[in-house]
Design an enzyme around this catalytic site. Structure first.
Site, short mmCIF file in Angstrom:
data_model
loop_
_atom_site.label_atom_id
_atom_site.label_comp_id
_atom_site.label_asym_id
_atom_site.label_seq_id
_atom_site.Cartn_x
_atom_site.Cartn_y
_atom_site.Cartn_z
N ARG A 10 23.25 68.83 -40.16
CA ARG A 10 22.85 67.50 -39.74
C ARG A 10 21.62 67.09 -40.54
O ARG A 10 20.96 67.93 -41.15
CB ARG A 10 22.53 67.48 -38.25
CG ARG A 10 23.72 67.75 -37.35
CD ARG A 10 23.25 68.03 -35.92
NE ARG A 10 22.32 67.01 -35.46
CZ ARG A 10 21.40 67.21 -34.52
NH1 ARG A 10 21.25 68.40 -33.96
NH2 ARG A 10 20.59 66.22 -34.15
N SER A 12 18.78 65.53 -39.33
CA SER A 12 17.52 65.37 -38.61
C SER A 12 16.47 66.29 -39.22
O SER A 12 16.79 67.29 -39.85
CB SER A 12 17.70 65.71 -37.13
OG SER A 12 17.86 67.12 -36.96
N LYS A 84 22.17 76.27 -29.21
CA LYS A 84 22.31 75.65 -27.90
C LYS A 84 23.09 74.34 -27.97
O LYS A 84 23.50 73.80 -26.93
CB LYS A 84 20.95 75.44 -27.23
CG LYS A 84 20.09 74.34 -27.79
CD LYS A 84 18.86 74.15 -26.89
CE LYS A 84 18.00 73.00 -27.36
NZ LYS A 84 16.87 72.74 -26.46
N ASP A 85 23.33 73.82 -29.18
CA ASP A 85 24.13 72.62 -29.36
C ASP A 85 25.60 72.93 -29.65
O ASP A 85 26.40 72.01 -29.85
CB ASP A 85 23.59 71.77 -30.51
CG ASP A 85 22.23 71.17 -30.22
OD1 ASP A 85 21.91 71.00 -29.02
OD2 ASP A 85 21.48 70.89 -31.17
N THR A 126 13.78 63.14 -20.17
CA THR A 126 14.71 64.15 -20.66
C THR A 126 16.13 63.64 -20.47
O THR A 126 16.39 62.83 -19.57
CB THR A 126 14.55 65.51 -19.93
OG1 THR A 126 15.46 66.46 -20.51
CG2 THR A 126 14.83 65.39 -18.44
N ARG A 130 20.03 70.29 -17.20
CA ARG A 130 19.34 71.52 -16.82
C ARG A 130 17.85 71.26 -16.60
O ARG A 130 17.29 71.63 -15.56
CB ARG A 130 19.51 72.59 -17.91
CG ARG A 130 18.63 73.82 -17.71
CD ARG A 130 18.64 74.73 -18.93
NE ARG A 130 18.17 74.06 -20.13
CZ ARG A 130 16.91 73.96 -20.50
NH1 ARG A 130 15.95 74.49 -19.76
NH2 ARG A 130 16.57 73.34 -21.61
N ARG A 131 17.20 70.64 -17.58
CA ARG A 131 15.77 70.39 -17.45
C ARG A 131 15.47 69.50 -16.25
O ARG A 131 14.52 69.75 -15.50
CB ARG A 131 15.23 69.75 -18.73
CG ARG A 131 15.07 70.73 -19.89
CD ARG A 131 14.70 70.02 -21.17
NE ARG A 131 14.36 70.97 -22.23
CZ ARG A 131 14.52 70.72 -23.52
NH1 ARG A 131 15.01 69.55 -23.92
NH2 ARG A 131 14.19 71.63 -24.43
N ARG A 148 16.25 60.39 -25.11
CA ARG A 148 16.93 61.08 -26.20
C ARG A 148 16.22 60.79 -27.51
O ARG A 148 15.25 60.06 -27.56
CB ARG A 148 18.40 60.66 -26.29
CG ARG A 148 19.30 61.33 -25.25
CD ARG A 148 20.75 61.28 -25.67
NE ARG A 148 20.93 61.92 -26.96
CZ ARG A 148 21.80 61.51 -27.88
NH1 ARG A 148 22.55 60.44 -27.67
NH2 ARG A 148 21.91 62.15 -29.02
N ASN A 150 15.15 62.45 -31.69
CA ASN A 150 14.63 63.66 -32.31
C ASN A 150 13.24 63.98 -31.75
O ASN A 150 12.70 63.27 -30.91
CB ASN A 150 14.63 63.54 -33.84
CG ASN A 150 13.77 62.40 -34.35
OD1 ASN A 150 12.78 62.01 -33.72
ND2 ASN A 150 14.12 61.86 -35.49
N VAL A 151 12.67 65.07 -32.23
CA VAL A 151 11.39 65.52 -31.71
C VAL A 151 10.32 64.45 -31.85
O VAL A 151 9.55 64.18 -30.91
CB VAL A 151 10.96 66.82 -32.42
CG1 VAL A 151 9.52 67.19 -32.06
CG2 VAL A 151 11.90 67.97 -32.03
N ARG A 154 10.63 61.71 -29.24
CA ARG A 154 10.24 62.11 -27.88
C ARG A 154 8.74 62.31 -27.76
O ARG A 154 8.13 62.00 -26.74
CB ARG A 154 11.04 63.34 -27.46
CG ARG A 154 12.50 62.98 -27.17
CD ARG A 154 13.29 64.15 -26.68
NE ARG A 154 13.84 64.94 -27.78
CZ ARG A 154 14.54 66.06 -27.61
NH1 ARG A 154 14.72 66.53 -26.39
NH2 ARG A 154 15.02 66.70 -28.65
N CYS A 240 28.50 70.35 -20.89
CA CYS A 240 27.22 69.66 -21.10
C CYS A 240 26.71 68.98 -19.83
O CYS A 240 25.55 68.58 -19.77
CB CYS A 240 27.35 68.64 -22.22
SG CYS A 240 28.63 67.40 -21.92
#
Length: 306
Positions: A10, A12, A84-85, A126, A130-131, A148, A150-151, A154, A240
């Site tokens: 990807r 990103s 994890k993706d 988030t 889960r979170r 949502r 990218n880092v 956020r 998911c």
């Protein structure tokens, strides 16, 4: 090498950082030149759609399907993923050939020094079920808002005040050079996503030459722990939408797998652990998944297809 190997990723910033890590490991291990591995960026649906949670638009396959297509059509020779993706059930033609050594599995809190320091009713951004469930289990007063991107996106949401706080994977922050940002949350407080902190390299099952090349950079301990966590997810029938956390580790030749299942609103939770010799990793993961489902309330069990 006459023709460079094509590494698919990807586009990103984090994905590119991870691709360069894999490229560097292959070059060092095999004595290659820089020109021997070309990085090919592939735009994924998950990158294009940023305004909705992944669970609403197709789940984890949004990160992998375009890279899978590129592999199948011969556009790339192997692909790099954040594990994890990667969805639990993968195409039979594609194989996980290696994992790099696993990084910090913890979550890092951005916006406060500790979860207890968040004010009552704080807005936490988030898009992870889960979170969200874990946060609400610990702090039912919190307000969870969909976030949502990218880092950088956020982090900017917290900086601008759009949300009061967010959680990010420590591994991703470290790989982007942000090791000084946020506060690491102990795994005893927040168990991470299954496979968090691990980078995976996939290729076609029939491509023996590339599998051998990639296999030389595999970290066996990480690989075995990821196999255990994936076996757990498979036994659960997790997807998911499923609020599930898991972490496997090996110490003194003993593998321990920790896992928890939650309701989306955090009002119900079951947590169990299992251990055994690493060669039994698939059995450990499967049995733990079954034990969690057997012990879960009907409401929690209904969130899983296992």
């Amino acid at each position: 090498m006459d023709t460079p190997l094509r590494l698919g990723t990807r586009g990103s910033p984090l994905a590119m950082a991870q691709a360069h890590m894999v490229r560097a490991a292959l070059i060092e291990t095999h004595g290659m030149a820089d020109r021997d591995i070309a990085i090919v960026t592939v735009k994924t649906t998950g990158d294009r759609v940023q305004d909705r949670p992944l669970a609403e638009i197709g789940g984890k396959a949004l990160w992998t399907k375009e890279l899978d297509r590129a592999l199948g059509e011969g556009e790339i020779d192997f692909a790099v993923h954040s594990m994890k993706d990667v969805e639990t059930i993968r195409p039979a033609a594609i194989v996980l050939a290696a994992n790099l050594p696993r990084a910090d599995v913890r979550e890092r809190l951005i916006g406060a020094a500790d979860l207890d320091e968040l004010p009552k009713g704080a807005r936490v951004g988030t898009s992870s079920p889960r979170r969200a469930a874990q946060l609400l289990n610990l702090r039912p007063d919190l307000s969870i808002e969909t976030l949502r991107g990218n880092v950088a996106t956020r982090l900017a949401a917290v900086e601008s005040g759009a949300v009061d706080a967010t959680l990010l994977a420590a591994a991703g922050l470290d790989r982007l050079g942000h090791g000084d940002i946020g506060t690491g949350i102990p795994v005893e407080t927040l168990l991470p996503a299954a496979q968090q902190g691990a980078i995976g390299i996939e290729t076609l099952a029939e491509n023996d030459a590339v599998r051998s090349l990639i296999g030389a950079i595999n970290d066996p301990e990480t690989f075995h722990c990821i196999e255990a966590e994936r076996a757990l997810l498979y036994a659960l029938g997790a997807d998911c939408h499923s609020p599930v956390a898991a972490w496997a580790h090996i110490r003194d030749d003993v593998m321990t797998v920790h896992a928890e299942l939650l309701l989306h609103d955090g009002s119900d939770r079951i947590a169990l652990s299992a251990e055994g010799p690493p060669p039994n990793r698939l059995e450990i993961g499967r049995n733990l998944g079954r034990a969690l489902l057997d012990g879960a309330s009907p409401a929690v069990r209904a969130l899983f297809a296992g």
